[in-house]
Motif scaffolding. Structure first.
Motif, PDB file in Angstrom:
ATOM      1  N   LEU A  49       0.828  -1.206   0.000  1.00 25.39           N
ATOM      2  CA  LEU A  49       0.000   0.000   0.000  1.00 25.39           C
ATOM      3  C   LEU A  49       0.859   1.251   0.000  1.00 25.39           C
ATOM      4  O   LEU A  49       1.935   1.292   0.605  1.00 25.39           O
ATOM      5  N   ASP A  50       0.374   2.286  -0.677  1.00 24.13           N
ATOM      6  CA  ASP A  50       1.066   3.574  -0.681  1.00 24.13           C
ATOM      7  C   ASP A  50       0.514   4.509   0.381  1.00 24.13           C
ATOM      8  O   ASP A  50       1.232   5.355   0.905  1.00 24.13           O
ATOM      9  N   CYS A  51      -0.767   4.370   0.687  1.00 27.05           N
ATOM     10  CA  CYS A  51      -1.388   5.271   1.658  1.00 27.05           C
ATOM     11  C   CYS A  51      -2.500   4.540   2.403  1.00 27.05           C
ATOM     12  O   CYS A  51      -3.294   3.814   1.792  1.00 27.05           O
ATOM     13  N   ILE A  52      -2.546   4.741   3.726  1.00 29.42           N
ATOM     14  CA  ILE A  52      -3.574   4.160   4.572  1.00 29.42           C
ATOM     15  C   ILE A  52      -4.370   5.299   5.203  1.00 29.42           C
ATOM     16  O   ILE A  52      -3.793   6.193   5.835  1.00 29.42           O
ATOM     17  N   ILE A  53      -5.693   5.288   5.026  1.00 26.30           N
ATOM     18  CA  ILE A  53      -6.551   6.318   5.597  1.00 26.30           C
ATOM     19  C   ILE A  53      -7.315   5.708   6.764  1.00 26.30           C
ATOM     20  O   ILE A  53      -8.045   4.727   6.600  1.00 26.30           O
ATOM     21  N   ILE A  54      -7.150   6.288   7.946  1.00 26.51           N
ATOM     22  CA  ILE A  54      -7.769   5.785   9.169  1.00 26.51           C
ATOM     23  C   ILE A  54      -8.884   6.728   9.587  1.00 26.51           C
ATOM     24  O   ILE A  54      -8.701   7.945   9.617  1.00 26.51           O
ATOM     25  N   ILE A  55     -10.041   6.171   9.906  1.00 27.55           N
ATOM     26  CA  ILE A  55     -11.187   6.967  10.325  1.00 27.55           C
ATOM     27  C   ILE A  55     -11.280   6.931  11.846  1.00 27.55           C
ATOM     28  O   ILE A  55     -11.607   5.896  12.440  1.00 27.55           O
ATOM     29  N   ASN A  56     -10.969   8.066  12.490  1.00 25.59           N
ATOM     30  CA  ASN A  56     -11.040   8.174  13.943  1.00 25.59           C
ATOM     31  C   ASN A  56     -10.258   7.062  14.631  1.00 25.59           C
ATOM     32  O   ASN A  56      -9.164   6.715  14.197  1.00 25.59           O
ATOM     33  N   GLY A  57     -10.815   6.492  15.672  1.00 27.11           N
ATOM     34  CA  GLY A  57     -10.104   5.464  16.424  1.00 27.11           C
ATOM     35  C   GLY A  57     -10.693   4.097  16.257  1.00 27.11           C
ATOM     36  O   GLY A  57     -10.526   3.218  17.104  1.00 27.11           O
ATOM     37  N   GLY A  58     -11.403   3.874  15.155  1.00 26.17           N
ATOM     38  CA  GLY A  58     -11.936   2.557  14.875  1.00 26.17           C
ATOM     39  C   GLY A  58     -13.186   2.208  15.642  1.00 26.17           C
ATOM     40  O   GLY A  58     -13.391   1.051  16.023  1.00 26.17           O
ATOM     41  N   SER A  59     -14.083   3.172  15.860  1.00 20.61           N
ATOM     42  CA  SER A  59     -15.323   2.863  16.584  1.00 20.61           C
ATOM     43  C   SER A  59     -16.205   1.916  15.777  1.00 20.61           C
ATOM     44  O   SER A  59     -17.140   1.314  16.310  1.00 20.61           O
ATOM     45  N   HIS A  60     -15.928   1.787  14.477  1.00 19.20           N
ATOM     46  CA  HIS A  60     -16.665   0.855  13.626  1.00 19.20           C
ATOM     47  C   HIS A  60     -16.226  -0.592  13.860  1.00 19.20           C
ATOM     48  O   HIS A  60     -16.850  -1.526  13.378  1.00 19.20           O
ATOM     49  N   TRP A  61     -15.151  -0.770  14.603  1.00 21.35           N
ATOM     50  CA  TRP A  61     -14.566  -2.096  14.851  1.00 21.35           C
ATOM     51  C   TRP A  61     -15.505  -2.927  15.719  1.00 21.35           C
ATOM     52  O   TRP A  61     -15.949  -2.480  16.770  1.00 21.35           O
ATOM     53  N   THR A  62     -15.829  -4.143  15.291  1.00 22.06           N
ATOM     54  CA  THR A  62     -16.732  -5.004  16.050  1.00 22.06           C
ATOM     55  C   THR A  62     -16.113  -6.376  16.252  1.00 22.06           C
ATOM     56  O   THR A  62     -15.039  -6.685  15.699  1.00 22.06           O
ATOM     57  N   TYR A  63     -16.805  -7.206  17.021  1.00 23.30           N
ATOM     58  CA  TYR A  63     -16.325  -8.562  17.295  1.00 23.30           C
ATOM     59  C   TYR A  63     -16.153  -9.363  15.997  1.00 23.30           C
ATOM     60  O   TYR A  63     -15.361 -10.306  15.929  1.00 23.30           O
ATOM     61  N   LYS A  64     -16.864  -8.998  14.926  1.00 28.50           N
ATOM     62  CA  LYS A  64     -16.743  -9.696  13.652  1.00 28.50           C
ATOM     63  C   LYS A  64     -15.373  -9.474  13.008  1.00 28.50           C
ATOM     64  O   LYS A  64     -14.971 -10.223  12.115  1.00 28.50           O
ATOM     65  N   ASP A  65     -14.673  -8.418  13.455  1.00 29.55           N
ATOM     66  CA  ASP A  65     -13.365  -8.099  12.883  1.00 29.55           C
ATOM     67  C   ASP A  65     -12.214  -8.746  13.651  1.00 29.55           C
ATOM     68  O   ASP A  65     -11.054  -8.590  13.283  1.00 29.55           O
ATOM     69  N   LEU A  66     -12.532  -9.455  14.712  1.00 29.90           N
ATOM     70  CA  LEU A  66     -11.491 -10.103  15.509  1.00 29.90           C
ATOM     71  C   LEU A  66     -10.923 -11.319  14.782  1.00 29.90           C
ATOM     72  O   LEU A  66     -11.641 -12.053  14.105  1.00 29.90           O
ATOM     73  N   ASN A  67      -9.624 -11.509  14.935  1.00 28.23           N
ATOM     74  CA  ASN A  67      -8.979 -12.748  14.503  1.00 28.23           C
ATOM     75  C   ASN A  67      -7.810 -13.028  15.438  1.00 28.23           C
ATOM     76  O   ASN A  67      -7.554 -12.243  16.367  1.00 28.23           O
ATOM     77  N   TYR A  68      -7.105 -14.095  15.210  1.00 23.85           N
ATOM     78  CA  TYR A  68      -6.046 -14.489  16.145  1.00 23.85           C
ATOM     79  C   TYR A  68      -4.908 -13.479  16.220  1.00 23.85           C
ATOM     80  O   TYR A  68      -4.165 -13.436  17.196  1.00 23.85           O
ATOM     81  N   LYS A  69      -4.770 -12.622  15.195  1.00 17.73           N
ATOM     82  CA  LYS A  69      -3.682 -11.649  15.188  1.00 17.73           C
ATOM     83  C   LYS A  69      -3.999 -10.384  15.984  1.00 17.73           C
ATOM     84  O   LYS A  69      -3.094  -9.699  16.447  1.00 17.73           O
ATOM     85  N   ASN A  70      -5.286 -10.055  16.127  1.00 20.47           N
ATOM     86  CA  ASN A  70      -5.616  -8.788  16.788  1.00 20.47           C
ATOM     87  C   ASN A  70      -6.453  -8.947  18.055  1.00 20.47           C
ATOM     88  O   ASN A  70      -6.840  -7.958  18.662  1.00 20.47           O
ATOM     89  N   ILE A  71      -6.725 -10.166  18.467  1.00 18.17           N
ATOM     90  CA  ILE A  71      -7.541 -10.370  19.654  1.00 18.17           C
ATOM     91  C   ILE A  71      -6.820  -9.828  20.897  1.00 18.17           C
ATOM     92  O   ILE A  71      -5.597  -9.914  21.006  1.00 18.17           O
ATOM     93  N   HIS A  72      -7.571  -9.222  21.801  1.00 17.96           N
ATOM     94  CA  HIS A  72      -6.987  -8.646  23.017  1.00 17.96           C
ATOM     95  C   HIS A  72      -7.976  -8.806  24.168  1.00 17.96           C
ATOM     96  O   HIS A  72      -9.186  -8.626  23.989  1.00 17.96           O
TER      97      HIS A  72
END
Length: 388
Positions: A49-72
């Motif tokens: 990727l050349d550019c990554i655009i981040i929207i706020n702090g990820g309030s759109h992030w839900t349990y459906k986006d969890l995987n073994y790499k980002n689980i906390h």
């Protein structure tokens, strides 16, 4: 070779009408740029990727986006604790995890999203980071700890984009909240780029909803927060209850307002229409209305206002947040502020000089909030970053 642009937001259906309508629009319009190859969180394989655009702090992030790499563990507690409180506490006692911090769950940062970003950036170390900011979470009263994540993200970002002067002011100077002084950020570089509206959908052309009254007054709000000002709308409705030419229509989640959502049913001149999730469909309700009312507190730049303006609706609102920057530009006024002591006066003035306010609304929407201009400004900043 095309530049690879990634929008870190899940976009599955561009026809859907979201509470946060900005990311899908940005994605849609960036894809029109022949120099860009655009991806979103919905794409699985994302490399070089050349550019990554981040929207706020990820309030759109839900349990459906969890995987073994980002689980906390913090994220699991935050999401699961309300539903499985007794089980989680029991497990904590059995495994001596009492001090894991069940009672701190409201102030946890968005740790799972932070891990996701860390992995994303590790896979794309040369990508430039743009951080686009909305309001402060502790001001709008949700996911209180996510402001910490925003500050952390901002520290690694190459460019911070605000949607209004007000947004820049509150983030860089801080404000007093019920939690104390808000989180302050110090961007490396920043730019103000206003939100925009898709004028191919929101305009005065085509089909419109026939409300069946002379003066239909519309409110659209995806949030049920009392800060959205439903109580002010009901106050005005009560004042006009003896005039059947005026009727108020609500689209969104207003019935869940904990202050007065349950009172809506008691008003004969207020109709709750529910949620509308299709952009083309909701545009018909804007086009059929006469006035748009949105008395929201501390909003940075609400998209519903510019959607209404693009459809020629004068705006009844309050002087708060970034709203004055939208409806009152130089000598052009697209609306008026409600007077707490005399709320009918502003509405009466809008009706009396309706054509002027309606034309001003269309003018400002086309001049200042055309999404073609918004995405052009984003494209310029993206290319400047990549060329560094």
């Amino acid at each position: 070779m095309k530049q690879k642009i990634y929008l870190d937001y899940k976009i599955d259906n561009l026809s859907n009408y979201h509470g946060n309508s900005f990311p899908p629009l940005l994605y849609k319009f960036l894809k029109k740029n022949k120099n860009f190859e655009v991806f979103s969180l919905s794409n699985k394989l994302i490399k070089d990727l050349d550019c990554i655009i981040i929207i706020n702090g990820g309030s759109h992030w839900t349990y459906k986006d969890l995987n073994y790499k980002n689980i906390h563990k913090y994220q699991l507690i935050k999401w699961l604790y309300p539903k499985f409180r007794k089980i989680i506490i029991l497990i904590g006692y059995i495994f001596s995890l009492n001090n894991i911090g069940f009672y701190k769950r409201h102030l946890y940062p968005n740790k799972s999203y932070e891990k996701h970003l860390k992995n994303l950036i590790s896979s794309n170390p040369k990508a430039k980071i743009i951080h686009r900011l909305d309001g402060i979470y502790q001001m709008i009263g949700k996911v209180y700890g996510y402001d910490k994540t925003i500050r952390k993200i901002n520290d690694i970002s190459d460019l911070t984009i605000y949607q209004s002067k007000y947004s820049k002011k509150v983030w860089e100077n801080g404000v007093n909240t019920i939690f104390g002084k808000s989180t302050i950020i110090k961007p490396k570089h920043s730019k103000i780029i206003t939100n925009g509206v898709d004028l191919s959908i929101f305009n005065q052309l085509g089909d419109f909803y026939d409300y069946g009254v002379r003066f239909p007054i519309l409110n659209v709000s995806a949030s049920p927060s009392p800060k959205k000002g439903l109580y002010k709308i009901l106050e005005l409705a009560e004042c006009l209850k003896n005039n059947n030419e005026y009727h108020f229509y609500l689209i969104g989640n207003q019935v869940d307002d904990p202050l007065c959502g349950s009172d809506i049913k008691n008003f004969d001149n207020v109709s709750y229409l529910g949620q509308i999730l299709d952009r083309q469909e909701i545009a018909k309700y804007y086009k059929g209305a006469k006035i748009f009312i949105f008395p929201s507190e501390e909003d940075c730049s609400p998209n519903v206002i510019i959607e209404a303006m693009a459809c020629g609706l004068p705006v009844l609102t309050i002087k708060s947040g970034g709203i004055p920057e939208m409806i009152n530009v130089e000598d052009t006024k697209a609306g008026l502020y409600l007077d707490d002591n005399n709320p009918v006066m502003s509405l009466n003035t809008l009706i009396k000089f309706y054509d002027k306010f309606s034309n001003n609304a269309k003018y400002l929407a086309n001049k200042n909030f055309n999404f073609e201009n918004t995405v052009e400004n984003y494209s310029i900043e993206i290319e400047k970053l990549i060329m560094k």
